[in-house]
Design a protein around this motif. Structure first.
Motif, short mmCIF file in Angstrom:
data_model
loop_
_atom_site.label_atom_id
_atom_site.label_comp_id
_atom_site.label_asym_id
_atom_site.label_seq_id
_atom_site.Cartn_x
_atom_site.Cartn_y
_atom_site.Cartn_z
N GLY A 7 -70.90 36.06 76.88
CA GLY A 7 -70.39 37.22 77.84
C GLY A 7 -69.43 38.09 77.43
O GLY A 7 -69.98 38.61 76.14
N MET A 8 -68.45 38.69 77.89
CA MET A 8 -67.78 39.63 77.52
C MET A 8 -66.24 38.99 77.46
O MET A 8 -65.76 38.37 78.54
CB MET A 8 -67.79 40.93 78.34
CG MET A 8 -66.72 41.88 77.77
SD MET A 8 -66.89 43.27 78.97
CE MET A 8 -68.40 44.22 78.44
N LEU A 27 -60.43 51.95 73.07
CA LEU A 27 -60.99 50.86 73.18
C LEU A 27 -62.25 50.62 71.90
O LEU A 27 -62.63 51.50 71.75
CB LEU A 27 -61.78 51.08 74.65
CG LEU A 27 -61.23 50.54 75.90
CD1 LEU A 27 -60.18 51.52 76.39
CD2 LEU A 27 -61.95 49.96 77.03
N ILE A 28 -62.10 49.27 71.54
CA ILE A 28 -62.91 49.04 70.36
C ILE A 28 -63.74 47.87 71.15
O ILE A 28 -63.33 46.98 71.75
CB ILE A 28 -62.00 48.40 69.32
CG1 ILE A 28 -61.12 49.55 68.75
CG2 ILE A 28 -62.93 47.75 68.35
CD1 ILE A 28 -60.09 48.94 67.86
N VAL A 29 -65.14 48.43 70.81
CA VAL A 29 -66.09 47.47 71.43
C VAL A 29 -66.86 46.93 70.22
O VAL A 29 -67.26 47.59 69.26
CB VAL A 29 -67.02 47.98 72.42
CG1 VAL A 29 -68.21 47.15 72.79
CG2 VAL A 29 -66.32 48.81 73.61
N VAL A 46 -67.01 41.97 72.70
CA VAL A 46 -65.36 41.96 72.45
C VAL A 46 -64.96 43.31 72.79
O VAL A 46 -65.11 44.25 71.97
CB VAL A 46 -65.13 41.28 71.32
CG1 VAL A 46 -63.51 41.30 71.19
CG2 VAL A 46 -65.42 39.96 70.87
N VAL A 47 -63.89 43.52 73.93
CA VAL A 47 -63.47 44.72 74.19
C VAL A 47 -61.89 44.63 74.16
O VAL A 47 -61.50 43.82 74.71
CB VAL A 47 -63.97 45.16 75.49
CG1 VAL A 47 -63.55 46.58 75.97
CG2 VAL A 47 -65.59 44.95 75.81
N THR A 48 -61.29 45.29 73.19
CA THR A 48 -60.12 45.60 72.87
C THR A 48 -59.40 46.67 73.12
O THR A 48 -59.81 47.98 72.67
CB THR A 48 -59.75 45.27 71.56
OG1 THR A 48 -60.19 43.88 71.19
CG2 THR A 48 -58.31 45.35 71.24
N ALA A 49 -58.63 46.99 74.30
CA ALA A 49 -57.83 48.09 74.80
C ALA A 49 -56.62 48.00 74.23
O ALA A 49 -55.55 47.03 74.61
CB ALA A 49 -57.87 48.06 76.30
N LYS A 102 -65.89 52.74 68.84
CA LYS A 102 -64.34 52.96 69.30
C LYS A 102 -64.32 54.28 70.00
O LYS A 102 -64.46 55.44 69.50
CB LYS A 102 -63.76 52.95 67.79
CG LYS A 102 -62.16 53.19 67.94
CD LYS A 102 -61.46 53.34 66.56
CE LYS A 102 -60.06 53.80 66.77
NZ LYS A 102 -59.69 54.60 65.40
N LEU A 103 -63.59 54.20 71.03
CA LEU A 103 -63.41 55.50 71.93
C LEU A 103 -61.93 55.63 72.37
O LEU A 103 -61.35 54.38 72.72
CB LEU A 103 -64.35 55.54 73.30
CG LEU A 103 -65.71 55.61 72.89
CD1 LEU A 103 -66.62 55.10 74.23
CD2 LEU A 103 -66.16 56.96 72.35
N ARG A 104 -61.26 56.69 72.55
CA ARG A 104 -60.00 56.75 73.45
C ARG A 104 -60.44 56.45 74.75
O ARG A 104 -61.40 56.37 75.36
CB ARG A 104 -59.61 58.17 73.48
CG ARG A 104 -58.74 58.66 72.23
CD ARG A 104 -58.03 59.95 72.67
NE ARG A 104 -58.63 60.84 73.37
CZ ARG A 104 -59.24 62.08 73.29
NH1 ARG A 104 -59.56 62.27 71.91
NH2 ARG A 104 -59.67 62.87 74.25
#
Length: 363
Positions: free
Chosen positions: A144-145, A346-348, A230-233, A296-298
């Motif tokens: 999953g996430m 956000l790094i995905v 894996v989503v890291t904000a 990787k996005l702002r």
């Protein structure tokens, strides 16, 4: 807390402790640690604010985005939030899922703080069902996430500085019954390895934080995750940005009643302590444990791609205090160039999947 720290330092073999040990105690001691106490930390009555506490639109957008990912990739609808704080992100996510998506969902919260687990239960029960666990190790073979918002910036860090051409580690000691900094020659091999891997060469009088705990956290996440995202904000800098002269004193700081405190030895156990994270190191460590960088996005860029503009009500409401007006202002604040989102990324990362940019967003 101060008595505990004084005893910890006095009883240490060297008579001082690392900043990582100090931060670990100040934030996470089971009884005296800031995050463990029965004390409001987030919002007007707390010490800091997070994106999910500005508006429910953040959690709702992530829910819609996750649903899109599940539909296009057949990823199981299982969502794990690490460090859920007061539970507001989870509530908005689950509200959106129940109202518009309406398919089966499993929601895990990994939360080490008993106080925060209590807040989450009070906010989410009985309307929503979540599984609360104290550590990632309680979850196995996860598909999953895995999502976190401002998790890595709260991990303990070591602090080093270059003086007279020599690398020193900044330690925490006691003088005249007060906490103080002490500098000793750097000997920690893990810190030398970090500098070598990151290709960071400190300039004279430059100070920087070393996130050794990040390595362990990335390994734990990868061990749990069999397949998924894996989503890291979080907020942080690239290696190039760390070398900017404006970062010469590092980023370690505290937040106490919404005031920034540069001396994090003040108010131990009563103040949030945070640092900007090393984005390049997080990505690099991820690759080493099979977490492949997807994007990787702002944060404002991510929100726009995830469809935040569709959330704006297109009708005019002359009442500035109406729910529609307040919601629209909150949405605009999340995407304005000078707003909070411009400081976050956000790094995905993915594991066991072969996604590309075209698979990630609906546009």
């Amino acid at each position: 807390m101060i008595t505990y720290l004084q005893n910890l330092i006095s009883n240490s073999q060297a008579g001082f402790i690392s900043y990582a040990d100090y931060i670990g105690a100040a934030l996470y001691h089971p009884e005296f640690g800031y995050y463990m106490k029965d004390k409001q930390k987030i919002g007007r009555q707390g010490d800091f604010i997070t994106t999910s506490n500005i508006s429910d639109v953040y959690g709702r957008l992530v829910a819609k985005w996750f649903s899109h990912i599940c539909q296009t990739t057949n990823l199981p609808a299982i969502f794990c939030e690490i460090g859920a704080g007061n539970g507001r992100f989870a509530k908005s996510f689950l509200q959106e899922w129940n109202e518009s998506i309406k398919s089966p969902l499993q929601y895990f919260i990994v939360e080490s703080s008993p106080y925060h687990r209590k807040l989450q239960s009070e906010l989410l029960s009985p309307d929503f069902f979540v599984v609360q666990v104290e550590s990632l190790s309680e979850i196995e073979h996860f598909e999953g996430m895995i999502f976190s918002n401002e998790l890595f910036d709260a991990l303990p860090v070591h602090v080093i500085e270059k003086t007279d051409g020599k690398l020193l580690e900044v330690m925490v000691g006691i003088q005249k019954d007060e906490l103080c900094e002490l500098e000793i020659p750097l000997t920690n091999p893990e810190i030398f390895s970090f500098l070598e891997e990151s290709k960071i060469a400190l300039k004279e009088k430059q100070r920087i934080e070393i996130p050794l705990a990040m390595d362990k956290m990335m390994q734990e996440i990868s061990t749990v995750l069999t397949k998924g995202l894996v989503v890291t904000a979080d907020y942080g800098y690239s290696n190039e940005e760390w070398m900017d002269p404006r970062r010469a004193q590092g980023s370690l700081r505290g937040y106490y009643q919404h005031m920034m405190i540069h001396d994090v030895l003040q108010h131990p156990g009563e103040m949030d302590i945070t640092t900007h994270i090393h984005f390049d190191y997080l990505i690099q460590k991820g690759e080493q444990v099979e977490l492949q960088l997807l994007t990787k996005l702002r944060q404002d860029e991510f929100l726009l791609k995830a469809g935040i503009l569709k959330e704006l009500e297109d009708h005019f409401d002359p009442n500035p205090f109406s729910e529609v007006s307040k919601r629209n202002r909150a949405i605009r604040s999340l995407i304005m160039p000078s707003g909070m989102s411009s400081y976050f990324h956000l790094i995905v990362q993915q594991k066991g999947m072969q996604l590309h940019g075209s698979n990630v967003f609906t546009e």
